[in-house]
Design an enzyme around this catalytic site. Structure first.
Site, short mmCIF file in Angstrom:
data_model
loop_
_atom_site.label_atom_id
_atom_site.label_comp_id
_atom_site.label_asym_id
_atom_site.label_seq_id
_atom_site.Cartn_x
_atom_site.Cartn_y
_atom_site.Cartn_z
CB CYS A 8 -7.73 -1.61 -32.76
SG CYS A 8 -6.16 -0.54 -33.45
N GLY A 35 -3.47 -1.38 -27.50
CA GLY A 35 -3.15 -0.53 -28.94
C GLY A 35 -3.78 0.56 -27.41
CG ASN A 109 -7.97 -5.95 -34.18
OD1 ASN A 109 -8.17 -7.15 -33.70
ND2 ASN A 109 -7.08 -4.90 -34.74
N GLY A 110 -8.59 -4.63 -36.75
CA GLY A 110 -8.06 -4.32 -38.36
C GLY A 110 -8.04 -3.19 -39.49
CE1 TYR A 252 5.93 -6.95 -29.59
CE2 TYR A 252 4.32 -6.23 -30.65
CZ TYR A 252 5.56 -6.72 -29.84
OH TYR A 252 5.30 -5.49 -29.02
P1 AMP Z 1 12.31 -3.36 -34.48
O1 AMP Z 1 12.82 -2.73 -33.52
O2 AMP Z 1 11.48 -2.52 -35.45
O3 AMP Z 1 13.36 -4.66 -34.75
O4 AMP Z 1 11.29 -4.33 -34.23
C1 AMP Z 1 11.38 -5.20 -33.06
C2 AMP Z 1 11.12 -4.79 -31.77
O5 AMP Z 1 10.11 -4.36 -31.18
C3 AMP Z 1 11.11 -6.32 -30.89
O6 AMP Z 1 11.43 -6.64 -29.80
C4 AMP Z 1 10.05 -6.54 -31.11
O7 AMP Z 1 9.15 -7.45 -29.98
C5 AMP Z 1 8.69 -5.35 -31.01
N1 AMP Z 1 7.77 -5.47 -31.79
C6 AMP Z 1 7.33 -6.27 -33.25
N2 AMP Z 1 6.64 -5.46 -33.72
C7 AMP Z 1 6.03 -4.73 -33.23
C8 AMP Z 1 4.40 -3.94 -33.16
N3 AMP Z 1 3.94 -4.30 -34.39
N4 AMP Z 1 4.69 -3.10 -32.91
C9 AMP Z 1 5.42 -2.77 -31.30
N5 AMP Z 1 6.57 -3.56 -31.32
C10 AMP Z 1 7.50 -3.83 -31.95
#
Ligand code: AMP
Length: 490
Positions: A8, A35, A109-110, A252
């Site tokens: 968040c 978020g 946040n956390g 990310y």
């Molecule tokens: P996945 O499709 O489950 O393998 O997630 C990987 C993709 O989601 C990558 O393109 C990342 O940029 C993105 N991603 C990684 N972590 C998150 C997250 N917590 N929330 C939203 N997107 C994410």
């Protein structure tokens, strides 16, 4: 459903004479990427706290009328990603909590890993809870442990709470900013117009407000701002030596124009891409990134490898994150709604595709297929993080470890699953190196299984199996008491 939950964003401002609700609105807007489920603001005018929080994006939740109903000289705000469920509305933050020293509003946040134990304890002593969040547990702990002064409350809260908490807290008189002793989630301090103070999860929020970055809130620090200015204390003693800022923030989560621990993330991500090209070189015609999060890394990969960078996928910026879809079928469709390949760029080319992470393995196979359908002759997937093999207990939760593709398959099997010609992950050492901060300063738990605090055993049945291979300094996994109520993360 207990899905992957995103971190968040929190924001706070103390600025007499300014429209603090509107400043918080702009601050939260800059933190919207952290978020998208709910947004809320609390203000104080010295006599009482005002609060407004609802489900939705910041710009959907607030309008002129709601902002006008939030007068005062200090404010806190929160943007939240939560799981679906009936209690979501009441879990929107900030929360208002009544305690011995009066009302307080809290935004978090956390994720506090022992919140369920503390909740049972508080309930047995008569505390009534209105939400299912660990944030409310922290708030009650603070309010009820502060019989005579806030300082005692913070000391008790920080002694008892284990895990990640960056907090902004508002009482009628003062604004507080708090970071857990490991500094797992970011929180920074800015100066506004020479007389106000601002706190934000990320420095990009300061930039948008024209505030000057002053410093980070230190791990274990409580900063208080009132009409007399800013004071700082460390309720548990001096700043702890072992900081554990989340490495995934660098990879990310945080925006590329934010600085974490003094490092601007855009060049950090370019370095990650450059290191990836050294660790996993391949002959190809083009390097593309999965937008937006992997763009900087793809540019870094291209520059270091000498292979031209191109924009090969266009992202529809108005599609929500594919992650937040409640079921797998919708999530799969989400990838297609989100990206469109540029056939003219890709056709007949051997393409290197850089992305920041593979979590469940939903996005990557669809991206690979999309590129093949657009005429790519080879697709080489390159990831700027190590395989994610362990769940996060500090703000990004997976319901089960079984959801993580890399916890269940090796790299060759994942390559086959995603349908790429080759797959390369950045090593943990190179990922940490690219942050420019040296080793031992990050939480690497989702990649290494080495958690910087105790974590609840029941969430990770595999943890003990790998215990024998853990370094000596690691705190052993402990079982927390069974949760009576599912606790949700912010
Ligand atoms: P996945 O499709 O489950 O393998 O997630 C990987 C993709 O989601 C990558 O393109 C990342 O940029 C993105 N991603 C990684 N972590 C998150 C997250 N917590 N929330 C939203 N997107 C994410």
């Amino acid at each position: 459903m207990q899905g992957l939950r995103e971190k968040c964003g929190i924001f706070g401002v103390f600025a007499p004479g300014e429209d603090v609700a509107r400043l918080t609105f702009f601050g939260l807007h800059a933190l919207q990427h952290r978020g998208q489920e709910s947004a809320g603001i609390a203000t104080t005018d010295g006599r009482k706290l005002n609060i407004f929080a609802e489900m939705g994006l910041v710009a959907q939740v607030f309008d002129e009328d709601t902002l006008a109903g939030l007068p005062g000289h200090a404010a806190i705000g929160h943007t939240r990603y939560s799981t679906t469920g009936s209690s979501v509305q009441c879990n929107a933050q900030p929360f208002l909590i009544k305690g011995a020293l009066g009302e307080l509003a809290i935004a978090h946040n956390g994720n506090v890993v022992n919140a369920d134990v503390m909740r049972v304890d508080l309930e047995s002593r008569g505390t009534r809870f209105e939400t299912t969040t660990d944030t409310e547990v922290l708030g009650h702990l603070l309010a009820e442990a502060a019989p005579s002064n806030w300082q005692d409350g913070f000391t008790t809260m920080m002694r008892r709470a284990v895990g990640a908490y960056s907090l902004v807290i508002l009482s009628k008189e003062a604004l507080y900013a708090v970071r857990d002793p490991l500094g797992i989630r970011p929180l920074c301090i800015g100066r506004l117009n020479g007389h106000g103070w601002v706190f934000a999860s990320e420095t990009c929020a300061l930039d948008h407000l024209g505030a000057d970055f002053v410093r980070e809130v230190a791990p274990g620090e409580v900063v208080r701002v009132d009409e007399h200015g800013l004071t700082s204390t460390f309720p548990l003693g001096d700043p702890a030596a072992d900081q554990a800022l989340c490495l995934f923030e660098f990879i990310y989560f945080a925006r590329p124009d934010s600085k974490l621990d003094g490092q601007l993330l855009h060049p950090v991500r370019m370095r990650m891409g450059a290191r990836l090209s050294e660790e996993h070189p391949v002959d190809a015609d083009l390097v593309i990134g999965v937008p937006d999060s992997a763009t900087a890394a793809a540019i870094g990969y291209a520059a270091a490898s000498g292979i031209p960078y191109a924009e090969g996928l266009v992202k529809n910026r108005y599609v929500g994150r594919t992650f937040i879809q409640p079921d797998q079928r919708l999530r799969e469709r989400g990838v297609q709604l989100k990206y469109n390949p540029l056939r003219e760029v890709i056709q007949g080319k051997r393409v290197i595709v850089v992305d920041d992470s593979i979590v469940r393995g939903t996005t990557t196979p669809r991206v690979v297929k999309m590129l093949r359908d657009a005429g790519a002759t080879e697709v080489h997937m390159r990831i700027t993080s190590p395989p994610i093999t362990h769940p996060c207990f500090y703000g990004v939760d997976m319901a089960t470890r079984g959801e993580l593709i890399a916890a269940n398959m090796d790299v060759d099997a994942i390559r086959d699953h995603i349908g790429a010609d080759s797959l390369g992950y950045l090593s943990l050492e190179a990922t940490v190196d690219a942050t420019g901060l040296g080793g031992g300063r990050h939480c690497t738990a989702c990649f290494s299984g080495v958690y910087p605090s105790e974590v609840p055993l029941q969430f990770d049945k595999f943890a003990l199996e790998s215990e024998a291979s853990r370094p000596d300094h690691e705190i052993p996994m402990v079982a927390a008491a069974p949760a009576t109520v599912p606790l949700t993360a912010r």
